[in-house]
Design a protein around this motif. Structure first.
Motif, PDB file in Angstrom:
ATOM      1  N   TYR A 136       0.866  -1.178   0.000  1.00 45.05           N
ATOM      2  CA  TYR A 136       0.000   0.000   0.000  1.00 45.05           C
ATOM      3  C   TYR A 136       0.898   1.221   0.000  1.00 45.05           C
ATOM      4  O   TYR A 136       1.667   1.434   0.935  1.00 45.05           O
ATOM      5  N   ASP A 137       0.831   2.024  -1.059  1.00 40.96           N
ATOM      6  CA  ASP A 137       1.729   3.166  -1.198  1.00 40.96           C
ATOM      7  C   ASP A 137       1.032   4.256  -2.015  1.00 40.96           C
ATOM      8  O   ASP A 137       1.259   4.375  -3.222  1.00 40.96           O
ATOM      9  N   PRO A 138       0.165   5.057  -1.377  1.00 42.36           N
ATOM     10  CA  PRO A 138      -0.563   6.092  -2.108  1.00 42.36           C
ATOM     11  C   PRO A 138       0.355   7.084  -2.827  1.00 42.36           C
ATOM     12  O   PRO A 138       0.034   7.530  -3.929  1.00 42.36           O
ATOM     13  N   GLU A 139       1.484   7.406  -2.226  1.00 45.38           N
ATOM     14  CA  GLU A 139       2.407   8.349  -2.874  1.00 45.38           C
ATOM     15  C   GLU A 139       2.928   7.774  -4.189  1.00 45.38           C
ATOM     16  O   GLU A 139       2.969   8.467  -5.205  1.00 45.38           O
ATOM     17  N   ARG A 140       3.311   6.505  -4.177  1.00 45.22           N
ATOM     18  CA  ARG A 140       3.785   5.853  -5.408  1.00 45.22           C
ATOM     19  C   ARG A 140       2.652   5.765  -6.433  1.00 45.22           C
ATOM     20  O   ARG A 140       2.883   5.937  -7.631  1.00 45.22           O
ATOM     21  N   ALA A 141       1.450   5.520  -5.984  1.00 45.61           N
ATOM     22  CA  ALA A 141       0.300   5.465  -6.898  1.00 45.61           C
ATOM     23  C   ALA A 141       0.115   6.804  -7.602  1.00 45.61           C
ATOM     24  O   ALA A 141      -0.102   6.847  -8.818  1.00 45.61           O
ATOM     25  N   ARG A 142       0.214   7.903  -6.843  1.00 49.85           N
ATOM     26  CA  ARG A 142       0.097   9.240  -7.454  1.00 49.85           C
ATOM     27  C   ARG A 142       1.215   9.470  -8.473  1.00 49.85           C
ATOM     28  O   ARG A 142       0.979   9.994  -9.558  1.00 49.85           O
ATOM     29  N   GLU A 143       2.435   9.062  -8.120  1.00 52.41           N
ATOM     30  CA  GLU A 143       3.564   9.211  -9.042  1.00 52.41           C
ATOM     31  C   GLU A 143       3.326   8.448 -10.341  1.00 52.41           C
ATOM     32  O   GLU A 143       3.577   8.960 -11.430  1.00 52.41           O
ATOM     33  N   LEU A 144       2.851   7.206 -10.224  1.00 54.75           N
ATOM     34  CA  LEU A 144       2.592   6.395 -11.412  1.00 54.75           C
ATOM     35  C   LEU A 144       1.479   6.985 -12.268  1.00 54.75           C
ATOM     36  O   LEU A 144       1.555   6.966 -13.502  1.00 54.75           O
ATOM     37  N   LEU A 145       0.441   7.515 -11.626  1.00 57.80           N
ATOM     38  CA  LEU A 145      -0.633   8.169 -12.386  1.00 57.80           C
ATOM     39  C   LEU A 145      -0.119   9.410 -13.105  1.00 57.80           C
ATOM     40  O   LEU A 145      -0.457   9.649 -14.269  1.00 57.80           O
ATOM     41  N   GLU A 146       0.697  10.205 -12.433  1.00 60.01           N
ATOM     42  CA  GLU A 146       1.266  11.402 -13.064  1.00 60.01           C
ATOM     43  C   GLU A 146       2.151  11.025 -14.243  1.00 60.01           C
ATOM     44  O   GLU A 146       2.110  11.665 -15.295  1.00 60.01           O
ATOM     45  N   GLN A 147       2.950   9.989 -14.083  1.00 59.52           N
ATOM     46  CA  GLN A 147       3.809   9.511 -15.162  1.00 59.52           C
ATOM     47  C   GLN A 147       2.967   9.036 -16.350  1.00 59.52           C
ATOM     48  O   GLN A 147       3.240   9.382 -17.497  1.00 59.52           O
ATOM     49  N   ALA A 148       1.942   8.244 -16.073  1.00 56.55           N
ATOM     50  CA  ALA A 148       1.072   7.754 -17.141  1.00 56.55           C
ATOM     51  C   ALA A 148       0.348   8.899 -17.830  1.00 56.55           C
ATOM     52  O   ALA A 148       0.210   8.906 -19.057  1.00 56.55           O
ATOM     53  N   ALA A 149      -0.098   9.886 -17.062  1.00 52.98           N
ATOM     54  CA  ALA A 149      -0.775  11.043 -17.653  1.00 52.98           C
ATOM     55  C   ALA A 149       0.157  11.784 -18.598  1.00 52.98           C
ATOM     56  O   ALA A 149      -0.235  12.184 -19.699  1.00 52.98           O
ATOM     57  N   ALA A 150       1.402  11.979 -18.190  1.00 54.09           N
ATOM     58  CA  ALA A 150       2.369  12.674 -19.033  1.00 54.09           C
ATOM     59  C   ALA A 150       2.667  11.891 -20.306  1.00 54.09           C
ATOM     60  O   ALA A 150       2.753  12.457 -21.400  1.00 54.09           O
ATOM     61  N   GLU A 151       2.797  10.566 -20.173  1.00 54.29           N
ATOM     62  CA  GLU A 151       3.131   9.731 -21.323  1.00 54.29           C
ATOM     63  C   GLU A 151       1.954   9.525 -22.269  1.00 54.29           C
ATOM     64  O   GLU A 151       2.126   9.483 -23.480  1.00 54.29           O
ATOM     65  N   ASP A 152       0.756   9.394 -21.706  1.00 53.94           N
ATOM     66  CA  ASP A 152      -0.411   9.046 -22.523  1.00 53.94           C
ATOM     67  C   ASP A 152      -1.324  10.228 -22.822  1.00 53.94           C
ATOM     68  O   ASP A 152      -2.340  10.074 -23.497  1.00 53.94           O
ATOM     69  N   GLY A 153      -1.000  11.393 -22.292  1.00 57.72           N
ATOM     70  CA  GLY A 153      -1.722  12.602 -22.636  1.00 57.72           C
ATOM     71  C   GLY A 153      -3.094  12.773 -22.017  1.00 57.72           C
ATOM     72  O   GLY A 153      -3.950  13.433 -22.590  1.00 57.72           O
ATOM     73  N   PHE A 154      -3.336  12.199 -20.853  1.00 54.39           N
ATOM     74  CA  PHE A 154      -4.603  12.464 -20.182  1.00 54.39           C
ATOM     75  C   PHE A 154      -4.354  13.365 -18.989  1.00 54.39           C
ATOM     76  O   PHE A 154      -3.226  13.560 -18.567  1.00 54.39           O
ATOM     77  N   GLU A 155      -5.430  13.931 -18.481  1.00 53.20           N
ATOM     78  CA  GLU A 155      -5.316  14.890 -17.394  1.00 53.20           C
ATOM     79  C   GLU A 155      -5.747  14.278 -16.072  1.00 53.20           C
ATOM     80  O   GLU A 155      -6.600  13.404 -16.026  1.00 53.20           O
ATOM     81  N   LEU A 156      -5.125  14.768 -15.022  1.00 57.08           N
ATOM     82  CA  LEU A 156      -5.507  14.377 -13.669  1.00 57.08           C
ATOM     83  C   LEU A 156      -6.370  15.469 -13.066  1.00 57.08           C
ATOM     84  O   LEU A 156      -6.189  16.631 -13.399  1.00 57.08           O
ATOM     85  N   PRO A 157      -7.288  15.218 -12.216  1.00 54.60           N
ATOM     86  CA  PRO A 157      -7.612  13.874 -11.720  1.00 54.60           C
ATOM     87  C   PRO A 157      -8.381  13.058 -12.752  1.00 54.60           C
ATOM     88  O   PRO A 157      -9.043  13.593 -13.635  1.00 54.60           O
ATOM     89  N   ILE A 158      -8.303  11.764 -12.608  1.00 57.30           N
ATOM     90  CA  ILE A 158      -9.051  10.840 -13.453  1.00 57.30           C
ATOM     91  C   ILE A 158     -10.482  10.791 -12.933  1.00 57.30           C
ATOM     92  O   ILE A 158     -10.718  10.799 -11.731  1.00 57.30           O
ATOM     93  N   GLU A 159     -11.421  10.726 -13.839  1.00 59.43           N
ATOM     94  CA  GLU A 159     -12.838  10.590 -13.490  1.00 59.43           C
ATOM     95  C   GLU A 159     -13.278   9.181 -13.885  1.00 59.43           C
ATOM     96  O   GLU A 159     -13.052   8.757 -15.011  1.00 59.43           O
ATOM     97  N   THR A 160     -13.879   8.465 -12.946  1.00 61.84           N
ATOM     98  CA  THR A 160     -14.366   7.125 -13.254  1.00 61.84           C
ATOM     99  C   THR A 160     -15.607   6.834 -12.424  1.00 61.84           C
ATOM    100  O   THR A 160     -16.024   7.648 -11.607  1.00 61.84           O
ATOM    101  N   THR A 161     -16.178   5.671 -12.656  1.00 61.36           N
ATOM    102  CA  THR A 161     -17.393   5.251 -11.969  1.00 61.36           C
ATOM    103  C   THR A 161     -17.143   3.923 -11.267  1.00 61.36           C
ATOM    104  O   THR A 161     -16.479   3.043 -11.812  1.00 61.36           O
ATOM    105  N   LEU A 162     -17.681   3.794 -10.070  1.00 61.57           N
ATOM    106  CA  LEU A 162     -17.650   2.534  -9.323  1.00 61.57           C
ATOM    107  C   LEU A 162     -19.091   2.049  -9.216  1.00 61.57           C
ATOM    108  O   LEU A 162     -19.928   2.690  -8.575  1.00 61.57           O
ATOM    109  N   SER A 163     -19.382   0.940  -9.877  1.00 59.88           N
ATOM    110  CA  SER A 163     -20.736   0.377  -9.873  1.00 59.88           C
ATOM    111  C   SER A 163     -20.850  -0.697  -8.802  1.00 59.88           C
ATOM    112  O   SER A 163     -19.894  -1.424  -8.521  1.00 59.88           O
ATOM    113  N   TYR A 164     -22.038  -0.785  -8.223  1.00 67.48           N
ATOM    114  CA  TYR A 164     -22.302  -1.804  -7.207  1.00 67.48           C
ATOM    115  C   TYR A 164     -23.797  -2.007  -7.089  1.00 67.48           C
ATOM    116  O   TYR A 164     -24.591  -1.262  -7.648  1.00 67.48           O
ATOM    117  N   ARG A 165     -24.161  -3.057  -6.378  1.00 64.79           N
ATOM    118  CA  ARG A 165     -25.569  -3.319  -6.084  1.00 64.79           C
ATOM    119  C   ARG A 165     -25.726  -3.305  -4.573  1.00 64.79           C
ATOM    120  O   ARG A 165     -24.796  -3.663  -3.836  1.00 64.79           O
TER     121      ARG A 165
END
Length: 175
Positions: free
Chosen positions: A21-50
């Motif tokens: 569990y490493d939230p700081e590393r997760a943020r770093e990886l998201l920032e790296q992916a955003a820079a490489e793949d051209g998307f913006e942070l924060p990411i918007e997504t949906t969590l579905s459940y019943r």
């Protein structure tokens, strides 16, 4: 949960350790992916459940809100999507949901009931496209009777599930 299979079921492999569990590393990886793949942070997504109580998920709304808060910490904004149970199951089986909460109860105590059913060649589309390297090792393990021959294949399978991340195990319920 550290793996999809509970520790009480054959096929659980304690030597396949989860990523820490490493939230700081997760943020770093998201920032790296955003820079490489051209998307913006924060990411918007949906969590579905019943909103159906199960032994593996006794408080679905509470867990959904907790996951929403944890993901916000690393730059992922989650909209919660409560669906009617039948619609939710149909949508998950068809692979129409991205993030979603769903569990599994053992029909019989063996890795095939967990891994082959969810990740094997004949599995539903719940976790997206199949990974041939995973489906082949699962088929090989299922064709063997000797637990000592099967075990190393489940080490490989659990490592692939961890590394490829078609899903992330959250918890194992008890009964």
């Amino acid at each position: 949960a550290t793996q999809f299979i509970p520790s009480s079921i054959f096929g659980y492999t304690p030597e396949v350790e989860p990523f820490p569990y490493d939230p700081e590393r997760a943020r770093e990886l998201l920032e790296q992916a955003a820079a490489e793949d051209g998307f913006e942070l924060p990411i918007e997504t949906t969590l579905s459940y019943r909103d159906v109580v199960r032994g593996y998920l006794p408080q679905p709304g509470v867990v959904a809100q907790d996951l929403q808060a944890q993901l916000a910490e690393v730059g992922i904004n989650v909209t919660l999507d409560l669906q009617e149970s039948g619609t939710f199951i149909d949508n998950s089986d068809a692979g129409l949901l991205s993030l979603h909460m769903l569990g599994w109860g053992a029909d019989y105590p063996d890795a095939t009931n967990f891994l082959d059913y969810h990740f094997g060649a004949g599995a539903s589309e719940q976790f997206g496209e199949k990974f041939p390297e995973l489906t082949s090792v699962l088929a090989e393990a299922a064709a063997l009777a000797d637990p000592e021959e099967r075990y190393p294949l489940y080490v490989e399978a659990n490592t692939l599930i961890r590394d490829l991340a078609p899903m992330v195990p959250i918890a194992h319920g008890g009964s």
